[in-house]
Design a protein around this motif. Sequence first.
Motif, short mmCIF file in Angstrom:
data_model
loop_
_atom_site.label_atom_id
_atom_site.label_comp_id
_atom_site.label_asym_id
_atom_site.label_seq_id
_atom_site.Cartn_x
_atom_site.Cartn_y
_atom_site.Cartn_z
N ALA A 1 0.83 -1.21 0.00
CA ALA A 1 0.00 0.00 0.00
C ALA A 1 0.86 1.25 0.00
CB ALA A 1 -0.93 0.00 1.22
N LYS A 2 1.97 1.18 0.74
CA LYS A 2 2.87 2.34 0.82
C LYS A 2 3.76 2.45 -0.41
CE LYS A 2 4.92 3.44 4.57
NZ LYS A 2 5.88 3.34 5.68
N SER A 3 4.40 1.35 -0.77
CA SER A 3 5.43 1.42 -1.80
C SER A 3 4.87 1.46 -3.22
CB SER A 3 6.38 0.23 -1.66
OG SER A 3 5.69 -1.00 -1.89
N ASP A 4 3.86 0.65 -3.51
CA ASP A 4 3.34 0.56 -4.87
C ASP A 4 2.21 1.55 -5.17
OD1 ASP A 4 5.12 -1.49 -4.94
OD2 ASP A 4 3.70 -3.02 -5.62
N PHE A 5 1.41 1.85 -4.15
CA PHE A 5 0.26 2.73 -4.36
C PHE A 5 0.45 4.13 -3.79
CE2 PHE A 5 -1.43 -1.58 -4.58
CZ PHE A 5 -2.30 -1.53 -5.67
N GLY A 6 1.40 4.27 -2.89
CA GLY A 6 1.65 5.59 -2.30
C GLY A 6 0.62 6.01 -1.27
N TRP A 7 -0.05 5.04 -0.66
CA TRP A 7 -1.09 5.34 0.32
C TRP A 7 -0.55 5.24 1.74
CZ3 TRP A 7 -4.34 1.26 -2.60
CH2 TRP A 7 -4.97 1.84 -3.71
N ILE A 8 -1.03 6.08 2.61
CA ILE A 8 -0.76 5.95 4.04
C ILE A 8 -1.76 4.93 4.59
CG2 ILE A 8 -0.77 7.12 6.27
CD1 ILE A 8 1.51 7.97 4.40
N PRO A 9 -1.29 3.88 5.28
CA PRO A 9 -2.23 2.88 5.80
C PRO A 9 -3.02 3.42 7.00
CG PRO A 9 0.01 2.00 5.58
CD PRO A 9 0.11 3.48 5.46
N MET A 10 -4.29 3.07 7.03
CA MET A 10 -5.16 3.38 8.17
C MET A 10 -5.80 2.07 8.60
SD MET A 10 -8.28 6.13 8.36
CE MET A 10 -9.13 6.47 9.91
N LEU A 11 -5.24 1.45 9.60
CA LEU A 11 -5.68 0.12 10.01
C LEU A 11 -4.98 -0.28 11.29
CD1 LEU A 11 -3.94 -2.46 7.60
CD2 LEU A 11 -2.94 -0.39 8.51
N GLY A 12 -5.17 -1.54 11.69
CA GLY A 12 -4.44 -2.06 12.85
C GLY A 12 -5.20 -3.10 13.65
N LEU A 13 -6.53 -2.98 13.70
CA LEU A 13 -7.32 -3.88 14.52
C LEU A 13 -8.37 -4.59 13.67
CD1 LEU A 13 -8.00 -4.84 17.45
CD2 LEU A 13 -9.72 -3.02 17.50
N ASP A 14 -8.30 -5.92 13.61
CA ASP A 14 -9.28 -6.69 12.85
C ASP A 14 -10.67 -6.46 13.44
OD1 ASP A 14 -10.96 -9.31 12.47
OD2 ASP A 14 -9.45 -9.34 10.90
N GLU A 15 -11.59 -6.03 12.59
CA GLU A 15 -12.91 -5.62 13.06
C GLU A 15 -13.81 -6.79 13.43
OE1 GLU A 15 -13.35 -6.02 8.55
OE2 GLU A 15 -11.79 -5.56 10.02
N VAL A 16 -13.47 -8.00 13.00
CA VAL A 16 -14.32 -9.16 13.24
C VAL A 16 -13.80 -9.98 14.42
CG1 VAL A 16 -15.26 -11.28 12.27
CG2 VAL A 16 -15.02 -9.25 10.83
N THR A 17 -12.59 -10.48 14.31
CA THR A 17 -12.08 -11.39 15.33
C THR A 17 -11.80 -10.68 16.65
OG1 THR A 17 -9.82 -11.11 14.52
CG2 THR A 17 -11.08 -12.95 13.63
N SER A 18 -11.59 -9.37 16.63
CA SER A 18 -11.26 -8.66 17.86
C SER A 18 -12.43 -8.54 18.82
CB SER A 18 -10.73 -7.26 17.55
OG SER A 18 -11.73 -6.48 16.91
N LEU A 19 -13.62 -8.93 18.38
CA LEU A 19 -14.80 -8.85 19.23
C LEU A 19 -14.59 -9.59 20.56
CD1 LEU A 19 -17.79 -8.03 19.59
CD2 LEU A 19 -18.41 -10.15 18.40
N TYR A 20 -13.82 -10.68 20.51
CA TYR A 20 -13.62 -11.50 21.71
C TYR A 20 -12.15 -11.56 22.12
CZ TYR A 20 -18.35 -12.87 20.50
OH TYR A 20 -19.69 -12.86 20.19
#
Length: 312
Positions: free
Chosen positions: A243-262
């Motif tokens: 995402a950073k190197s090929d697309f030039g995007w700053i990543p916005m993420l970090g926590l899995d929205e599904v499995t982190s429920l528990y």
Amino acid sequence: MITRRERFLSAASGQQADRPPVGGWIHHGSSFWTPEQVAEAHLRFIRHYDWDYIKVMDDFRLEIPAGLTEITDPAQFELISPDPEAVPANLVKQSEVLRIIRAEEPDRAIIETIFSPNQTLVRALGDRVVDFFRADPQLAHRTISRVAAQLSAWAVQLGKLEVDAVFLAVNGASKDPTSWGLSPEEFCDWIAPYDKQVLEAAAPLVRIAHLHGMEADPELIRDYPVEVLSWSDKDSAPTIATAKSDFGWIPMLGLDEVTSLYWTPSQVFEQVLDARRQADDQLIIAPNCTLHSDGSPLVLEALRASADLVLD
């Protein structure tokens, strides 16, 4: 001393501040609330967890004619947003939400959520609208273009409301049910052009594309005018490094929205630290998508605390 707002803007431009900015969001179930109630729910949420940025949820649905609950005849689409220059009632209410939040929180970054024009229609009228559009692409263009014009005008107004960023939720590029079986050709024909129209109108704000769904194809949005990408990297391309190197995007993420429920707090720390390492700490810490409203407060507290951890 750097403010939370400055920390977010620094990270969104690819710079490193004292630490990565962090935030989280849930749907408050607020589609029938007043703007004052919606603003209060957001303010209570962000203050309790001490987020750096406020992602304001857009739960007010597009205004549709009284008595129309679903589309049964293609001619009914002409009743939807008949005047592209009119300001829909839902956006009038949303502007009041943003005004209240900015007055209360001058030092936190505000991100306004915008659903892509086609998804705006789906949210208001159900996913059967996609079947009508697939059968008649010209109908799709006529209808979606009117909604896109309204959303583009809204994006232009956000700067006057002292909003810092837009978060465009992009549906249709994945291989799960949230893309309604759209082909890449259909996406490029009557999804992408109108998404890009809204994003172009949002300049010079920070523009975030949320690539929604599993097994999404980032190539379909490569030419979107955005600085930041939000996505579920455990279920979809690209990798954080790509995402950073090929697309030039700053990543916005970090926590899995599904499995982190528990999850436990230590599991949150493990995943966020891994994302921070992959991004060389040049990222915006966030859930990969909207978190479940019934999630554990301990998980949210750990998400906030993960931004203060020192990388080894």
